[in-house]
Design an enzyme around this catalytic site. Structure first.
Site, PDB file in Angstrom:
ATOM      1  N   LEU A 164      -3.830  -2.531   3.145  1.00  0.00           N
ATOM      2  CA  LEU A 164      -3.129  -1.252   3.000  1.00  0.00           C
ATOM      3  C   LEU A 164      -1.815  -1.432   2.243  1.00  0.00           C
ATOM      4  O   LEU A 164      -1.459  -0.628   1.376  1.00  0.00           O
ATOM      5  CB  LEU A 164      -2.839  -0.639   4.378  1.00  0.00           C
ATOM      6  CG  LEU A 164      -4.027  -0.075   5.149  1.00  0.00           C
ATOM      7  CD1 LEU A 164      -3.583   0.401   6.533  1.00  0.00           C
ATOM      8  CD2 LEU A 164      -4.666   1.076   4.389  1.00  0.00           C
ATOM      9  N   VAL A 167      -2.264  -1.805  -1.404  1.00  0.00           N
ATOM     10  CA  VAL A 167      -2.477  -0.494  -2.025  1.00  0.00           C
ATOM     11  C   VAL A 167      -1.132   0.244  -2.142  1.00  0.00           C
ATOM     12  O   VAL A 167      -0.817   0.844  -3.181  1.00  0.00           O
ATOM     13  CB  VAL A 167      -3.491   0.336  -1.199  1.00  0.00           C
ATOM     14  CG1 VAL A 167      -3.569   1.762  -1.722  1.00  0.00           C
ATOM     15  CG2 VAL A 167      -4.868  -0.325  -1.229  1.00  0.00           C
ATOM     16  N   HIS A 168      -0.336   0.169  -1.083  1.00  0.00           N
ATOM     17  CA  HIS A 168       0.981   0.825  -1.041  1.00  0.00           C
ATOM     18  C   HIS A 168       1.865   0.315  -2.193  1.00  0.00           C
ATOM     19  O   HIS A 168       2.452   1.096  -2.934  1.00  0.00           O
ATOM     20  CB  HIS A 168       1.599   0.505   0.326  1.00  0.00           C
ATOM     21  CG  HIS A 168       2.975   1.016   0.569  1.00  0.00           C
ATOM     22  ND1 HIS A 168       3.258   2.347   0.792  1.00  0.00           N
ATOM     23  CD2 HIS A 168       4.168   0.370   0.666  1.00  0.00           C
ATOM     24  CE1 HIS A 168       4.558   2.483   1.016  1.00  0.00           C
ATOM     25  NE2 HIS A 168       5.132   1.304   0.940  1.00  0.00           N
ATOM     26  N   ILE A 169       1.924  -0.996  -2.345  1.00  0.00           N
ATOM     27  CA  ILE A 169       2.762  -1.582  -3.391  1.00  0.00           C
ATOM     28  C   ILE A 169       2.186  -1.237  -4.770  1.00  0.00           C
ATOM     29  O   ILE A 169       2.921  -0.858  -5.690  1.00  0.00           O
ATOM     30  CB  ILE A 169       2.876  -3.114  -3.219  1.00  0.00           C
ATOM     31  CG1 ILE A 169       3.612  -3.434  -1.913  1.00  0.00           C
ATOM     32  CG2 ILE A 169       3.580  -3.745  -4.416  1.00  0.00           C
ATOM     33  CD1 ILE A 169       3.612  -4.899  -1.539  1.00  0.00           C
TER      34      ILE A 169
END
Ligand code: HEM
Ligand code: SF4
Ligand code: SF4
Lengths: 206, 295
Positions: A164, A167-169
């Site tokens: 996750l 994906v966030h970065i």
């Protein structure tokens, strides 16, 4: 540095500092945790001064991260309540992924994807904290069945959470003009109008 | 004890084969519970050979002393009083590492080389590589390893791997005054056990048998039990021990899969960027705002 006084303030200094504390401790946790997770990552213990230090430091970093995440959680919780628009946005997330986000539903400060991320990370954080304490043999001695259960939860949740966060970065890097919100707190008006139009209207009154 | 090096069957947290050119016979220690008199000579011999003295504890009202295994007491005698067919039986069991063929401790250990299984079957902890995480305790079906409060390393019975390496029997087997502890090849020990079981059966213990649990692939410390159908009578010796399914799940195929999934997310992101391009702020919007500013 204020490049343009008309830039919009997205995060205060405290919010950014808080986020960096969570981010740094998360990276250190992920690196040390992965070293115990699979032999392929074992050499990363050297970054902490060896396996023993990694084992000692990891849970304390966990406590630091959990506390600072709690503060983030309460700061941003109310901004992350899901709305029907968010659900519509989510059902059309594929267009966003393809880069055709021009006629997606108008988004407030956070879009549906970001809100989902917020709640998923909060859940992961809770699971990691509870299962991490179960594994913390230096200070606790829980019944072995519980520790085994904790080990499965901790390892599985950690893998999910690392994915996750990647994906966030990546999302922050992919959407140009975003990362500066975490460096010095501002975004351009065009950025806001394009990605978070409802928020743009709200803060500019336009 | 890092004495042998060419006869390693398994090494913790290691994905390539360990040095294994030398073949050695599988050994075993046989503990005949029915001839043990509970004298604790083995406990004393263990302390002596390994040169470790536990703190002197307090008497808790029973013979068990120390009351449990510790980082400094690698074997303890456990005394159970049970009533069978109206008669009191004093069941005495020497507890310690079972040297499992499929060791849960080794499976769980994250530190490369902290746990070694030799080709002869001995499972040995190499404390210099131990990080003190206690995963071995989580993995062990017999609740054996203990972490020292002083140095945070895990300790347990080594089956005197240093003595066995030079052709000697473990200290406990050497000292036992009644011959209740035997040591030799696993085959020999099974044959010897058969004789003892035959004798016990002829004396009315028709459920006498060998404890060599197959759930852990068999063990290199085996018991002759008068009540082999109920091992739990002997102070909770597990009936059908095996590595917990939770430990297998935790340490099994899911891990390499998770590695692949994480790599896929990382590479997927990279290729997304390369194929779709960055999500830039539109020039149109920027110009529009500039025009507004100029007005
Ligand atoms: C929130 C508080 C946390 C606590 C109290 C905690 C505690 C622990 C403990 C005690 C261990 C066993 C190793 C040791 O003794 O150091 C461990 C292992 C591990 N931790 Fe954490 N941790 C936390 C958060 C995290 C986070 C955020 C991640 C990942 C991003 C993570 C990833 C891991 C991994 C991958 C392992 C190895 C699991 C395995 O062996 O399969 N932990 N953690
Ligand atoms: S009894 Fe426990 S410590 Fe001994 S080899 Fe088996 S799993 Fe490892
Ligand atoms: S405490 Fe046990 S599992 Fe952890 S490194 Fe030491 S021997 Fe391996």
């Amino acid at each position: 540095m204020i490049r343009n006084p008309k830039d919009l303030k997205r995060y205060t200094a405290q919010e950014r500092a808080n986020h960096w504390v969570v981010g740094i401790s998360f990276i250190l946790l992920a690196i040390s945790g992965l070293a115990f997770f699979h032999p392929a990552f074992w050499p990363m213990t050297q970054l902490f001064g060896g396996g023993v230090w990694a084992r000692i430091l990891h849970p304390f970093l966990g406590v630091l991260m959990a506390l600072s995440f709690l503060s983030i959680f309460f700061r941003f919780r109310s901004l992350n309540v899901m709305t029907p628009t968010d659900r519509e946005w989510l059902s059309r997330a594929k267009e966003m992924v393809d880069g055709n986000d021009h006629d997606m539903p108008e988004q407030g400060k956070y879009n549906g994807g970001q809100k989902m991320m917020f709640w998923a990370l909060a859940l992961c954080m809770l699971l990691l904290m509870v299962s991490g304490v179960l594994l913390w043999r230096a200070y606790f001695g829980f019944p072995v069945e519980l520790v085994r259960f904790g080990a499965v939860i901790h390892a599985a949740t950690a893998a999910v959470m690392i994915a996750l966060i990647m994906v966030h970065i990546y999302a922050a890097i992919w959407v140009k003009g975003t990362v500066r919100a975490m460096w010095y707190g501002t975004v351009t008006r065009a950025w806001a109008k394009q990605h978070h139009r409802a928020w743009y209207r709200q803060v500019t009154g336009k | 004890m890092a004495l042998q090096s060419l006869d390693i069957a398994r090494r913790s947290a290691t994905t390539t084969p360990p040095p294994a050119v030398r073949e050695t016979t599988e050994v075993a220690k046989l503990i005949d519970v029915s001839t043990c008199i509970g004298c604790k000579a083995c406990q004393a011999a263990c302390m002596e050979w390994n040169d470790i003295r536990d703190e002197v504890g307090t008497n808790s009202g029973v013979y068990d002393n120390p009351a449990d295994l510790t980082a400094k007491s690698w074997t303890v005698m456990r005394y159970a009083e049970v009533e069978e067919k109206g008669r009191l039986e004093w069941l005495i069991r020497k507890d310690g590492c079972m040297h499992c063929a499929d060791p849960g401790c080794l499976k769980a250990c994250p530190a490369p080389g902290a746990i070694i299984q030799y080709a002869n079957g001995i499972v040995d902890f190499h404390q210099e590589n131990c990080i003190g995480c206690g995963y071995c305790i989580t993995g062990c079906p017999f609740n054996i390893p203990r972490i020292s409060k002083e140095d945070s390393k895990a300790y347990k019975c080594s089956l005197c791997s240093d003595r066995v390496a030079v052709g000697q029997a473990p200290a406990c087997a050497k000292v036992c005054p009644t011959g209740a502890i035997q040591f030799g090849s696993k085959e020999q020990m099974k044959d010897y056990a058969d004789k003892r079981i035959g004798d016990l059966k002829s004396r009315g213990y028709d459920k006498a048998g060998l404890y060599d649990p197959q759930g852990v692939g068999g063990t290199h410390v085996m018991y002759v039990l008068h009540h082999a159908d109920r091992p739990e009578l002997y102070k909770g010796l597990p009936n059908d021990p095996g590595i917990s399914p939770l430990v297998s799940l935790w340490k099994g195929f899911a891990k390499p899969l998770a590695n692949v999934a994480l790599a896929a997310v990382a590479l997927g992101s990279l290729f997304h960027y390369v194929t779709k391009g960055p999500n830039e702020v539109s020039k149109e919007l920027e110009d529009e705002l500039e025009k507004e500013d100029a007005q």
